[in-house]
Design a protein around this motif. Structure first.
Motif, PDB file in Angstrom:
ATOM      1  N   LEU A  36       6.982  43.610  17.928  1.00  0.00           N
ATOM      2  CA  LEU A  36       5.887  43.095  18.755  1.00  0.00           C
ATOM      3  C   LEU A  36       6.093  43.400  20.233  1.00  0.00           C
ATOM      4  CD1 LEU A  36       4.991  39.566  17.263  1.00  0.00           C
ATOM      5  CD2 LEU A  36       3.497  41.550  17.424  1.00  0.00           C
ATOM      6  N   CYS A  58       5.888  40.465  10.876  1.00  0.00           N
ATOM      7  CA  CYS A  58       5.595  39.807   9.604  1.00  0.00           C
ATOM      8  C   CYS A  58       4.914  40.774   8.632  1.00  0.00           C
ATOM      9  CB  CYS A  58       4.824  38.515   9.821  1.00  0.00           C
ATOM     10  SG  CYS A  58       3.092  38.566   9.688  1.00  0.00           S
ATOM     11  N   GLY A  87       8.591  39.031  20.967  1.00  0.00           N
ATOM     12  CA  GLY A  87       7.169  39.013  21.296  1.00  0.00           C
ATOM     13  C   GLY A  87       6.709  37.628  21.734  1.00  0.00           C
ATOM     14  N   GLY A  88       5.733  37.579  22.635  1.00  0.00           N
ATOM     15  CA  GLY A  88       5.168  36.296  23.059  1.00  0.00           C
ATOM     16  C   GLY A  88       6.199  35.433  23.736  1.00  0.00           C
ATOM     17  N   ASP A  89       6.320  34.202  23.269  1.00  0.00           N
ATOM     18  CA  ASP A  89       7.344  33.288  23.749  1.00  0.00           C
ATOM     19  C   ASP A  89       8.420  33.170  22.669  1.00  0.00           C
ATOM     20  OD1 ASP A  89       7.950  30.981  25.847  1.00  0.00           O
ATOM     21  OD2 ASP A  89       8.474  30.284  23.845  1.00  0.00           O
ATOM     22  N   ILE A  92       8.388  30.136  20.125  1.00  0.00           N
ATOM     23  CA  ILE A  92       7.265  29.860  19.218  1.00  0.00           C
ATOM     24  C   ILE A  92       7.290  30.899  18.102  1.00  0.00           C
ATOM     25  CG2 ILE A  92       4.738  29.757  18.992  1.00  0.00           C
ATOM     26  CD1 ILE A  92       4.650  28.643  21.823  1.00  0.00           C
ATOM     27  N   THR A 117       2.556  33.188  25.272  1.00  0.00           N
ATOM     28  CA  THR A 117       2.384  33.193  23.818  1.00  0.00           C
ATOM     29  C   THR A 117       1.000  33.726  23.420  1.00  0.00           C
ATOM     30  OG1 THR A 117       2.756  31.873  21.835  1.00  0.00           O
ATOM     31  CG2 THR A 117       1.511  30.802  23.617  1.00  0.00           C
ATOM     32  N   ALA A 118       0.890  34.162  22.161  1.00  0.00           N
ATOM     33  CA  ALA A 118      -0.337  34.821  21.684  1.00  0.00           C
ATOM     34  C   ALA A 118      -1.576  33.941  21.830  1.00  0.00           C
ATOM     35  CB  ALA A 118      -0.154  35.236  20.224  1.00  0.00           C
ATOM     36  N   VAL A 168      -3.704  29.543  14.872  1.00  0.00           N
ATOM     37  CA  VAL A 168      -2.968  29.926  13.661  1.00  0.00           C
ATOM     38  C   VAL A 168      -2.293  31.280  13.879  1.00  0.00           C
ATOM     39  CG1 VAL A 168      -3.081  30.272  11.168  1.00  0.00           C
ATOM     40  CG2 VAL A 168      -4.703  28.708  12.288  1.00  0.00           C
ATOM     41  N   VAL A 196      -8.471  37.175  16.936  1.00  0.00           N
ATOM     42  CA  VAL A 196      -8.228  38.162  17.984  1.00  0.00           C
ATOM     43  C   VAL A 196      -7.072  39.043  17.524  1.00  0.00           C
ATOM     44  CG1 VAL A 196      -7.678  38.552  20.419  1.00  0.00           C
ATOM     45  CG2 VAL A 196      -8.973  36.520  19.750  1.00  0.00           C
ATOM     46  N   GLU A 197      -7.358  40.331  17.408  1.00  0.00           N
ATOM     47  CA  GLU A 197      -6.309  41.286  17.022  1.00  0.00           C
ATOM     48  C   GLU A 197      -5.791  41.983  18.273  1.00  0.00           C
ATOM     49  OE1 GLU A 197      -7.608  44.698  14.757  1.00  0.00           O
ATOM     50  OE2 GLU A 197      -5.584  45.122  14.038  1.00  0.00           O
ATOM     51  N   ALA A 199      -4.274  41.099  20.985  1.00  0.00           N
ATOM     52  CA  ALA A 199      -4.662  40.514  22.270  1.00  0.00           C
ATOM     53  C   ALA A 199      -3.853  41.141  23.398  1.00  0.00           C
ATOM     54  CB  ALA A 199      -4.422  39.002  22.248  1.00  0.00           C
ATOM     55  N   PRO A 226      -1.265  42.609  15.054  1.00  0.00           N
ATOM     56  CA  PRO A 226      -1.110  41.152  14.964  1.00  0.00           C
ATOM     57  C   PRO A 226      -2.434  40.437  15.239  1.00  0.00           C
ATOM     58  CG  PRO A 226      -0.129  41.984  16.990  1.00  0.00           C
ATOM     59  CD  PRO A 226      -0.524  43.183  16.189  1.00  0.00           C
ATOM     60  N   VAL A 227      -2.685  39.372  14.482  1.00  0.00           N
ATOM     61  CA  VAL A 227      -3.957  38.646  14.593  1.00  0.00           C
ATOM     62  C   VAL A 227      -3.689  37.165  14.842  1.00  0.00           C
ATOM     63  CG1 VAL A 227      -6.027  37.912  13.335  1.00  0.00           C
ATOM     64  CG2 VAL A 227      -5.158  40.234  13.055  1.00  0.00           C
TER      65      VAL A 227
HETATM   66  C1  LIG Z   1       6.291  35.960  14.369  1.00  0.00           C
HETATM   67  S1  LIG Z   1       4.913  35.406  15.275  1.00  0.00           S
HETATM   68  C2  LIG Z   1       5.535  35.568  16.912  1.00  0.00           C
HETATM   69  C3  LIG Z   1       4.758  34.774  17.927  1.00  0.00           C
HETATM   70  C4  LIG Z   1       5.255  34.965  19.354  1.00  0.00           C
HETATM   71  N1  LIG Z   1       6.581  34.450  19.513  1.00  0.00           N
HETATM   72  C5  LIG Z   1       4.316  34.347  20.383  1.00  0.00           C
HETATM   73  O1  LIG Z   1       4.708  33.396  21.055  1.00  0.00           O
HETATM   74  O2  LIG Z   1       3.180  34.847  20.517  1.00  0.00           O
HETATM   75  C6  LIG Z   1       3.822  36.774  15.131  1.00  0.00           C
HETATM   76  C7  LIG Z   1       2.369  36.340  15.180  1.00  0.00           C
HETATM   77  O3  LIG Z   1       1.981  36.083  16.535  1.00  0.00           O
HETATM   78  C8  LIG Z   1       0.634  36.422  16.722  1.00  0.00           C
HETATM   79  N2  LIG Z   1       0.572  37.455  17.772  1.00  0.00           N
HETATM   80  C9  LIG Z   1       1.593  37.937  18.496  1.00  0.00           C
HETATM   81  N3  LIG Z   1       1.168  38.817  19.420  1.00  0.00           N
HETATM   82  C10 LIG Z   1      -0.174  38.888  19.267  1.00  0.00           C
HETATM   83  C11 LIG Z   1      -1.197  39.635  19.923  1.00  0.00           C
HETATM   84  N4  LIG Z   1      -0.933  40.465  20.947  1.00  0.00           N
HETATM   85  N5  LIG Z   1      -2.481  39.469  19.500  1.00  0.00           N
HETATM   86  C12 LIG Z   1      -2.777  38.625  18.501  1.00  0.00           C
HETATM   87  N6  LIG Z   1      -1.843  37.893  17.842  1.00  0.00           N
HETATM   88  C13 LIG Z   1      -0.565  38.027  18.221  1.00  0.00           C
HETATM   89  C14 LIG Z   1       0.104  36.920  15.387  1.00  0.00           C
HETATM   90  O4  LIG Z   1      -0.447  35.813  14.707  1.00  0.00           O
HETATM   91  C15 LIG Z   1       1.380  37.382  14.719  1.00  0.00           C
HETATM   92  O5  LIG Z   1       1.246  37.391  13.308  1.00  0.00           O
END
Ligand SMILES: C[S@@+](CC[C@H](N)C(=O)[O-])C[C@H]1O[C@@H](n2cnc3c(N)ncnc32)[C@H](O)[C@@H]1O
Length: 250
Positions: A36, A58, A87-89, A92, A117-118, A168, A196-197, A199, A226-227
């Motif tokens: 990610l 995933c 990825g993200g935070d 989470i 985060t996403a 979700v 949102v795919e 993002a 990622p969605v």
């Molecule tokens: C294993 S989780 C990690 C989440 C991450 N730690 C965060 O805080 O965003 C992966 C999920 O985060 C979401 N995700 C992460 N990046 C995304 C993005 N750029 N756009 C949409 N969904 C995202 C999706 O639901 C994806 O299946």
């Protein structure tokens, strides 16, 4: 002096890295990264750094968590400056607990650097607030699948009754089951629901529907990125801005 950093890389757009994350990437000697994290972000890393792909994404083959912990501890023991990029935070749905436990067990100090985060990124794409006075007084962050890739055992009735916004993660594949549980728990079938795919990344797209219709829309679009799914009354105002025109390829 801390030499190991668990860093959130944000939703994918390099401009959404924190200044601290960028500074750490530029000075890292080893970077262990998830899928990610994205190429555009990795391109900002110190060119001399060793980049190790631990490929967590995933539904795709990825390095087992125990192996990631082993690699992280081994890299930290070299005394090099190590960035574990997530990825993200990181805190989470980032399996940060296992990695922090492994570092603590090895007596290695570390620092955690938060990322966007996403759910925050998706809300920005939609130009809609996830909380709203009188309409949505809480935000619930949910996993869309459980350890065995099935549905997690959420308290569907309590979540529905909360009237809050539901964010979700990892739910695009299990959306039909999730929606069925929410409707059975008393959620109105016309409750706004959006997906949102990608993002903040190239290939960003949005699908807009209700809790009853979104599963079919997402299944038809078959997203590969990622969605993030958002459900709740606060989303009724999700903008019809230009970005919505870039809905998933159908
Ligand atoms: C294993 S989780 C990690 C989440 C991450 N730690 C965060 O805080 O965003 C992966 C999920 O985060 C979401 N995700 C992460 N990046 C995304 C993005 N750029 N756009 C949409 N969904 C995202 C999706 O639901 C994806 O299946």
């Amino acid at each position: 002096m801390t030499r190991v950093f668990l860093v959130g890389s944000g939703p994918g757009d390099p401009d959404l890295l924190t200044v601290k994350a960028l500074r750490l990437l530029q000075t890292a000697e080893v970077v262990l990264y998830d899928s990610l994290a994205g190429k555009a972000i990795l391109a900002l890393a110190n060119p001399a750094a060793e980049l190790i792909d631990v490929g967590k994404r995933c539904g795709k083959t990825s390095t087992a968590q125990a192996e990631i912990c082993r690699l992280l501890v081994a890299a930290a023991r070299t005394g090099k400056r190590v960035v574990r990029l997530k990825g993200g935070d990181a805190m989470i749905f980032g399996r940060a607990t296992e990695e922090m436990e492994a570092l603590r067990a090895a007596g290695i100090g570390f620092e955690v650097v938060p990322g966007i985060t996403a759910a925050s990124a998706a809300a920005s794409v939609l130009q809609v607030s996830l909380t709203r006075r009188e309409i949505a007084r809480s935000l619930h962050i949910l996993a869309g699948h459980g350890a065995e890739s099935g549905l997690p055992a959420h308290d569907w009735v309590a979540l529905t009754r909360s009237g809050g916004t539901l964010a979700v993660y990892m739910g695009s594949k299990t959306l039909p089951g999730l929606a069925a549980h929410f409707i059975e728990a008393g959620m109105a079938p016309e409750m706004p629901a959006l997906a949102v795919e990608n993002a903040s990344m190239p290939g960003q797209g949005v699908l807009r529907g209700s809790i009853a219709t979104l599963p079919r829309l997402v299944a038809r679009a078959a997203p590969t990125g990622p969605v993030l799914v958002l459900i709740g009354a606060a989303l009724a105002d999700a903008t019809e801005a230009e970005v919505l025109a870039a809905s998933f390829a159908e």
